[in-house]
Motif scaffolding. Sequence first.
Motif, PDB file in Angstrom:
ATOM      1  N   SER A  33       7.214  -9.433  -2.475  1.00 21.82           N
ATOM      2  CA  SER A  33       7.219  -8.617  -1.261  1.00 21.82           C
ATOM      3  C   SER A  33       5.817  -8.504  -0.664  1.00 21.82           C
ATOM      4  CB  SER A  33       7.769  -7.219  -1.568  1.00 21.82           C
ATOM      5  OG  SER A  33       9.087  -7.286  -2.060  1.00 21.82           O
ATOM      6  N   VAL A  34       4.816  -8.292  -1.533  1.00 19.48           N
ATOM      7  CA  VAL A  34       3.441  -8.186  -1.030  1.00 19.48           C
ATOM      8  C   VAL A  34       2.994  -9.481  -0.379  1.00 19.48           C
ATOM      9  CG1 VAL A  34       1.033  -7.903  -1.752  1.00 19.48           C
ATOM     10  CG2 VAL A  34       2.786  -6.382  -2.676  1.00 19.48           C
ATOM     11  N   ARG A  35       3.346 -10.610  -0.988  1.00 20.82           N
ATOM     12  CA  ARG A  35       2.921 -11.897  -0.434  1.00 20.82           C
ATOM     13  C   ARG A  35       3.692 -12.253   0.839  1.00 20.82           C
ATOM     14  NH1 ARG A  35      -0.213 -14.942  -3.918  1.00 20.82           N
ATOM     15  NH2 ARG A  35      -0.429 -14.089  -6.043  1.00 20.82           N
ATOM     16  N   ILE A  36       4.998 -12.020   0.850  1.00 19.41           N
ATOM     17  CA  ILE A  36       5.823 -12.402   2.006  1.00 19.41           C
ATOM     18  C   ILE A  36       5.471 -11.563   3.230  1.00 19.41           C
ATOM     19  CG2 ILE A  36       8.175 -12.414   2.912  1.00 19.41           C
ATOM     20  CD1 ILE A  36       9.113 -13.140   0.078  1.00 19.41           C
ATOM     21  N   PHE A  37       5.339 -10.257   3.044  1.00 17.06           N
ATOM     22  CA  PHE A  37       5.083  -9.365   4.178  1.00 17.06           C
ATOM     23  C   PHE A  37       3.590  -9.143   4.430  1.00 17.06           C
ATOM     24  CE2 PHE A  37       9.313  -8.127   2.586  1.00 17.06           C
ATOM     25  CZ  PHE A  37      10.057  -8.326   3.740  1.00 17.06           C
ATOM     26  N   ALA A  38       2.735  -9.811   3.653  1.00 20.98           N
ATOM     27  CA  ALA A  38       1.279  -9.725   3.842  1.00 20.98           C
ATOM     28  C   ALA A  38       0.799  -8.272   3.887  1.00 20.98           C
ATOM     29  CB  ALA A  38       0.862 -10.475   5.105  1.00 20.98           C
ATOM     30  N   ILE A  39       1.219  -7.485   2.905  1.00 22.64           N
ATOM     31  CA  ILE A  39       0.824  -6.076   2.845  1.00 22.64           C
ATOM     32  C   ILE A  39      -0.643  -5.986   2.451  1.00 22.64           C
ATOM     33  CG2 ILE A  39       1.285  -3.853   1.729  1.00 22.64           C
ATOM     34  CD1 ILE A  39       4.121  -4.801   1.229  1.00 22.64           C
ATOM     35  N   GLU A  41      -4.160  -5.013   0.828  1.00 23.96           N
ATOM     36  CA  GLU A  41      -4.450  -4.616  -0.557  1.00 23.96           C
ATOM     37  C   GLU A  41      -4.700  -3.132  -0.694  1.00 23.96           C
ATOM     38  OE1 GLU A  41      -8.384  -5.203  -3.048  1.00 23.96           O
ATOM     39  OE2 GLU A  41      -7.267  -7.086  -2.893  1.00 23.96           O
ATOM     40  N   TYR A  42      -5.311  -2.511   0.343  1.00 25.33           N
ATOM     41  CA  TYR A  42      -5.618  -1.102   0.249  1.00 25.33           C
ATOM     42  C   TYR A  42      -4.381  -0.210   0.409  1.00 25.33           C
ATOM     43  CZ  TYR A  42      -5.553  -1.349   5.396  1.00 25.33           C
ATOM     44  OH  TYR A  42      -5.190  -1.566   6.689  1.00 25.33           O
ATOM     45  N   LEU A  43      -3.264  -0.807   0.830  1.00 27.09           N
ATOM     46  CA  LEU A  43      -2.013  -0.062   0.908  1.00 27.09           C
ATOM     47  C   LEU A  43      -1.155  -0.271  -0.344  1.00 27.09           C
ATOM     48  CD1 LEU A  43      -0.888  -0.543   4.637  1.00 27.09           C
ATOM     49  CD2 LEU A  43      -1.964   1.449   3.580  1.00 27.09           C
ATOM     50  N   LEU A  44      -0.950  -1.514  -0.700  1.00 28.39           N
ATOM     51  CA  LEU A  44      -0.141  -1.825  -1.885  1.00 28.39           C
ATOM     52  C   LEU A  44      -0.603  -3.157  -2.462  1.00 28.39           C
ATOM     53  CD1 LEU A  44       2.250  -0.981  -3.694  1.00 28.39           C
ATOM     54  CD2 LEU A  44       3.730  -2.352  -2.211  1.00 28.39           C
ATOM     55  N   PRO A  45      -1.428  -3.142  -3.487  1.00 29.02           N
ATOM     56  CA  PRO A  45      -1.877  -4.399  -4.098  1.00 29.02           C
ATOM     57  C   PRO A  45      -0.753  -5.034  -4.911  1.00 29.02           C
ATOM     58  CG  PRO A  45      -2.735  -2.529  -5.318  1.00 29.02           C
ATOM     59  CD  PRO A  45      -2.039  -1.958  -4.121  1.00 29.02           C
ATOM     60  N   SER A  46      -0.818  -6.331  -5.044  1.00 28.27           N
ATOM     61  CA  SER A  46       0.177  -7.037  -5.847  1.00 28.27           C
ATOM     62  C   SER A  46      -0.113  -6.835  -7.333  1.00 28.27           C
ATOM     63  CB  SER A  46       0.140  -8.533  -5.519  1.00 28.27           C
ATOM     64  OG  SER A  46      -1.120  -9.079  -5.877  1.00 28.27           O
ATOM     65  N   PRO A  47       0.908  -6.983  -8.193  1.00 29.23           N
ATOM     66  CA  PRO A  47       0.673  -6.844  -9.640  1.00 29.23           C
ATOM     67  C   PRO A  47      -0.395  -7.795 -10.162  1.00 29.23           C
ATOM     68  CG  PRO A  47       3.021  -6.793  -9.177  1.00 29.23           C
ATOM     69  CD  PRO A  47       2.337  -7.135  -7.890  1.00 29.23           C
ATOM     70  N   SER A  48      -0.426  -9.025  -9.635  1.00 28.76           N
ATOM     71  CA  SER A  48      -1.436  -9.978 -10.119  1.00 28.76           C
ATOM     72  C   SER A  48      -2.841  -9.506  -9.764  1.00 28.76           C
ATOM     73  CB  SER A  48      -1.176 -11.361  -9.509  1.00 28.76           C
ATOM     74  OG  SER A  48      -1.224 -11.310  -8.092  1.00 28.76           O
ATOM     75  N   ARG A  49      -3.013  -8.924  -8.575  1.00 32.55           N
ATOM     76  CA  ARG A  49      -4.340  -8.425  -8.182  1.00 32.55           C
ATOM     77  C   ARG A  49      -4.712  -7.187  -8.994  1.00 32.55           C
ATOM     78  NH1 ARG A  49      -7.903  -9.391  -3.947  1.00 32.55           N
ATOM     79  NH2 ARG A  49      -9.881  -8.532  -4.693  1.00 32.55           N
ATOM     80  N   ILE A  50      -3.729  -6.347  -9.315  1.00 31.70           N
ATOM     81  CA  ILE A  50      -3.992  -5.173 -10.141  1.00 31.70           C
ATOM     82  C   ILE A  50      -4.513  -5.604 -11.512  1.00 31.70           C
ATOM     83  CG2 ILE A  50      -2.899  -3.233 -11.347  1.00 31.70           C
ATOM     84  CD1 ILE A  50      -0.996  -2.996  -8.957  1.00 31.70           C
ATOM     85  N   VAL A  51      -3.833  -6.579 -12.121  1.00 30.99           N
ATOM     86  CA  VAL A  51      -4.255  -7.071 -13.435  1.00 30.99           C
ATOM     87  C   VAL A  51      -5.633  -7.702 -13.351  1.00 30.99           C
ATOM     88  CG1 VAL A  51      -3.729  -8.733 -15.256  1.00 30.99           C
ATOM     89  CG2 VAL A  51      -1.889  -7.378 -14.234  1.00 30.99           C
ATOM     90  N   GLU A  52      -5.870  -8.481 -12.296  1.00 28.35           N
ATOM     91  CA  GLU A  52      -7.149  -9.181 -12.148  1.00 28.35           C
ATOM     92  C   GLU A  52      -8.315  -8.206 -12.001  1.00 28.35           C
ATOM     93  OE1 GLU A  52      -9.304 -12.223  -8.944  1.00 28.35           O
ATOM     94  OE2 GLU A  52      -7.122 -11.895  -8.880  1.00 28.35           O
ATOM     95  N   ASP A  53      -8.174  -7.230 -11.105  1.00 32.32           N
ATOM     96  CA  ASP A  53      -9.271  -6.291 -10.854  1.00 32.32           C
ATOM     97  C   ASP A  53      -9.479  -5.334 -12.017  1.00 32.32           C
ATOM     98  OD1 ASP A  53      -9.281  -7.577  -8.461  1.00 32.32           O
ATOM     99  OD2 ASP A  53      -9.242  -5.767  -7.223  1.00 32.32           O
ATOM    100  N   THR A  54      -8.393  -4.933 -12.657  1.00 35.43           N
ATOM    101  CA  THR A  54      -8.514  -4.031 -13.802  1.00 35.43           C
ATOM    102  C   THR A  54      -9.166  -4.742 -14.976  1.00 35.43           C
ATOM    103  OG1 THR A  54      -6.511  -2.861 -13.081  1.00 35.43           O
ATOM    104  CG2 THR A  54      -7.274  -2.453 -15.318  1.00 35.43           C
ATOM    105  N   ALA A  55      -8.763  -5.986 -15.223  1.00 42.65           N
ATOM    106  CA  ALA A  55      -9.362  -6.758 -16.321  1.00 42.65           C
ATOM    107  C   ALA A  55     -10.829  -7.055 -16.066  1.00 42.65           C
ATOM    108  CB  ALA A  55      -8.587  -8.061 -16.521  1.00 42.65           C
TER     109      ALA A  55
END
Length: 263
Positions: A33-39, A41-55
């Motif tokens: 959904s994040v990728r298709i609708f181009a949401i 990042e500051y509104l709703l980050p994708s799970p992959s970005r959450i894992v990447e930034d947290t790690a």
Amino acid sequence: MSSTRLPGWLSASREFLIPLVALVVLMGVWEASVRIFAIPEYLLPSPSRIVEDTAAMGAAQLGEHMMATLRTVLFGFLLSIAVSFPLAVLISSSRLAADAIYPLLVLTQSVPKVAIAPILVVMLGPNEMPRVIVTFLVAFFPLVIAMTTGLLAVPPELVELARSCRASKLQELFKVRLPFSIPFVFSGLKSAIALSVVGAVVGEFVAAERGLGYLITSATAFFKVPVAFGAMLILALLGIVLFQLIVVAERIFFPWAAAEERR
């Protein structure tokens, strides 16, 4: 009509696999959904970005924040147990004590903990004690209620039997009332440990220099929303692990109580 019963290991695997599959599907829908609708990042980050930034923060820094929150949770939880047990015994043994204590218990729950936390910081200083007290205030109420309900739920015939055998008040408490109230007690412990995580985060939102709650506030202040989401997910996992530890302890030490609670 007879029904087939699943083996124990298969039933346990099913209880684990079904939520896991549901979680994987949810993460996939979220990512797509994040990728298709181009949401943004500051509104709703994708799970992959959450894992990447947290790690990217590093295990040492994340571990420091998590251990700070865990320490506050455990201190507040243990304090709630230490206070709830004598209060429950007192309430269940005396109508006068119940009439005097119950309004005070309700009063402690009527005041928002977010309003109490800044006052505690002023009174006790910006250390860990205000956070522990906030955690205790959030956690102890359901534990007191569950323990009191269990102590009062003993069938009258069991109490009369104990008294006919000339059992003292302490013997009646520890040999009749407490064993019967074990399912109620563990029900309260499960609620208390989950609420302890909430209380610890509320305390960290107000005054803290480390902890997952502090990480969430500092990350959102600098628009690092993926890191805030990551801290929130770690908090959720921490709550689930602590809850399951209570469940495992009940099944190991009081299997009959766990079976009765499931029924």
